[in-house]
Structure formats: C-alpha cells, structure tokens
Design an enzyme around this catalytic site. Structure first.
Site, PDB file in Angstrom:
ATOM      1  N   ILE A  35      -4.825  -2.539  -2.808  1.00  0.00           N
ATOM      2  CA  ILE A  35      -5.686  -3.129  -4.086  1.00  0.00           C
ATOM      3  C   ILE A  35      -5.030  -3.162  -5.235  1.00  0.00           C
ATOM      4  CG2 ILE A  35      -6.675  -0.999  -4.799  1.00  0.00           C
ATOM      5  CD1 ILE A  35      -9.443  -2.393  -4.687  1.00  0.00           C
ATOM      6  N   GLY A  81       1.944  12.592  -5.868  1.00  0.00           N
ATOM      7  CA  GLY A  81       0.999  11.899  -6.380  1.00  0.00           C
ATOM      8  C   GLY A  81       0.092  11.281  -5.273  1.00  0.00           C
ATOM      9  N   GLN A  82       0.000  11.900  -4.201  1.00  0.00           N
ATOM     10  CA  GLN A  82      -0.966  11.332  -3.000  1.00  0.00           C
ATOM     11  C   GLN A  82      -2.259  11.357  -3.855  1.00  0.00           C
ATOM     12  OE1 GLN A  82      -1.167  13.782   0.470  1.00  0.00           O
ATOM     13  NE2 GLN A  82      -2.562  12.158   1.586  1.00  0.00           N
ATOM     14  N   HIS A  98      -1.546   7.622   5.037  1.00  0.00           N
ATOM     15  CA  HIS A  98      -0.976   5.990   4.992  1.00  0.00           C
ATOM     16  C   HIS A  98       0.194   5.807   4.717  1.00  0.00           C
ATOM     17  CE1 HIS A  98      -2.422   7.440   1.116  1.00  0.00           C
ATOM     18  NE2 HIS A  98      -1.581   6.700   0.317  1.00  0.00           N
ATOM     19  N   HIS A 100       2.915   3.409   3.090  1.00  0.00           N
ATOM     20  CA  HIS A 100       3.182   2.425   2.262  1.00  0.00           C
ATOM     21  C   HIS A 100       4.299   1.270   2.715  1.00  0.00           C
ATOM     22  CE1 HIS A 100       0.911   3.831  -1.218  1.00  0.00           C
ATOM     23  NE2 HIS A 100       1.143   5.014  -0.812  1.00  0.00           N
TER      24      HIS A 100
HETATM   25  P1  AMP Z   1      -1.326   7.390  -2.678  1.00  0.00           P
HETATM   26  O1  AMP Z   1      -0.804   7.591  -3.883  1.00  0.00           O
HETATM   27  O2  AMP Z   1      -0.079   7.291  -1.838  1.00  0.00           O
HETATM   28  O3  AMP Z   1      -2.283   8.303  -2.066  1.00  0.00           O
HETATM   29  O4  AMP Z   1      -1.836   5.715  -2.702  1.00  0.00           O
HETATM   30  C1  AMP Z   1      -2.927   5.322  -2.505  1.00  0.00           C
HETATM   31  C2  AMP Z   1      -2.895   3.867  -2.523  1.00  0.00           C
HETATM   32  O5  AMP Z   1      -4.198   3.329  -2.041  1.00  0.00           O
HETATM   33  C3  AMP Z   1      -2.703   3.441  -3.859  1.00  0.00           C
HETATM   34  O6  AMP Z   1      -1.727   2.638  -3.904  1.00  0.00           O
HETATM   35  C4  AMP Z   1      -4.050   2.531  -4.225  1.00  0.00           C
HETATM   36  O7  AMP Z   1      -3.826   1.430  -4.790  1.00  0.00           O
HETATM   37  C5  AMP Z   1      -4.334   2.257  -2.863  1.00  0.00           C
HETATM   38  N1  AMP Z   1      -5.954   2.105  -2.625  1.00  0.00           N
HETATM   39  C6  AMP Z   1      -6.853   3.046  -3.054  1.00  0.00           C
HETATM   40  N2  AMP Z   1      -8.127   2.361  -2.652  1.00  0.00           N
HETATM   41  C7  AMP Z   1      -8.067   1.020  -2.262  1.00  0.00           C
HETATM   42  C8  AMP Z   1      -8.722   0.263  -1.583  1.00  0.00           C
HETATM   43  N3  AMP Z   1     -10.082   0.239  -1.530  1.00  0.00           N
HETATM   44  N4  AMP Z   1      -8.082  -0.803  -0.911  1.00  0.00           N
HETATM   45  C9  AMP Z   1      -6.655  -0.904  -0.942  1.00  0.00           C
HETATM   46  N5  AMP Z   1      -5.991  -0.128  -1.489  1.00  0.00           N
HETATM   47  C10 AMP Z   1      -6.283   0.936  -2.147  1.00  0.00           C
END
Ligand code: AMP
Ligand code: ZN
Length: 113
Positions: free
Chosen positions: A30, A92-93, A99, A101
């Site tokens: 997002i 920074g999780q 997930h 990336h």
């Molecule tokens: P992390 O820091 O690895 O936990 O990354 C979490 C990621 O999830 C970030 O890049 C956010 O932009 C992404 N994110 C959070 N909520 C959503 C959502 N509803 N749809 C798509 N991506 C999301």
C-alpha cells in the site's frame, strides 16, 4: 485474531492481489518504496520468521520460489530485485504475519538503512 494480512488473505478487506495459489497470496504494498513493491504472504498465519517451524520449510521455500517466478514474469530478473523479510523491532517489522517483500525497478543501495 486481528491480523490485517489474514484479512487480506481471506478477502475481508480489499487489496491489490496480483498472485494467489492454495498456499500463498501476493499483493501490492500500500506504501510502495520502489516501482515494484509486492508482498508475498502465506495463507497460514505465522507472526514472525522466528516462529517458523520445520513443518513450514516447504512453505517458506515456496514463498521465495513464487516471488522469484513473479520477478521473472514482470522482467525484473535482468535488472535485479531484492527479497526482504523484516523480522522484529530492529528491522522495523510492522505487520506480524510473515511477508516477503519483492522490491525492484530502481537502483538500490547497500547496506540498507
Ligand atoms: P514490514 O515493516 O516488513 O512489517 O512491512 C509491512 C508492510 O506492509 C509495509 O511496507 C506496509 O506499507 C505494508 N502494508 C500495511 N498494510 C497494508 C495493506 N492494507 N495493504 C498492503 N500493504 C500494506
Ligand atoms: Zn495473519
């Protein structure tokens, strides 16, 4: 359980899904940090990489495999791309459903910030 990625997997909230099979879902981040920024998640809820068990080895392998297949499909295999699992506070999780990336489409620096 109040997990945003479980809700995306179960289609309880909208997302931009670009890949799905019986084990995994891939959707556009997002808040993209590059022209391509996709998150690949297992349908199974696992909160962080530390809690992956030996029974999940195949699932994690498939996560990486499908991410690289998708990178190839969209032509990132020549220019390159990055696959990242942020795990815990220092990395920074922010979302506690694992997930992967897939980030690409621009030159990236190393080491990461
Ligand atoms: P992390 O820091 O690895 O936990 O990354 C979490 C990621 O999830 C970030 O890049 C956010 O932009 C992404 N994110 C959070 N909520 C959503 C959502 N509803 N749809 C798509 N991506 C999301
Ligand atoms: Zn979840």
């Amino acid at each position: 359980m109040d997990c945003i990625f479980c809700k995306i997997v179960n289609k309880e909230i909208k997302s931009d899904i670009i890949f799905e099979n019986e084990n995994l879902v891939g959707f556009n981040d997002i808040n993209p940090v590059a022209p391509t920024h996709i998150l690949f998640v297992p349908r199974k809820h696992i909160d962080r990489l530390d809690n992956v068990e030996s029974e999940d080895i195949k699932l994690i392998g498939e996560l990486i495999f499908q991410a690289k297949e998708y990178a190839k499909k969209i032509g990132l295999n020549n220019s390159g791309y990055r696959l990242v699992f942020n795990t815990g506070k220092d990395a920074g999780q922010a979302v506690f459903h694992i997930h992967l990336h897939l980030i690409g489409g621009r030159l990236m620096s190393w080491p990461p910030g």
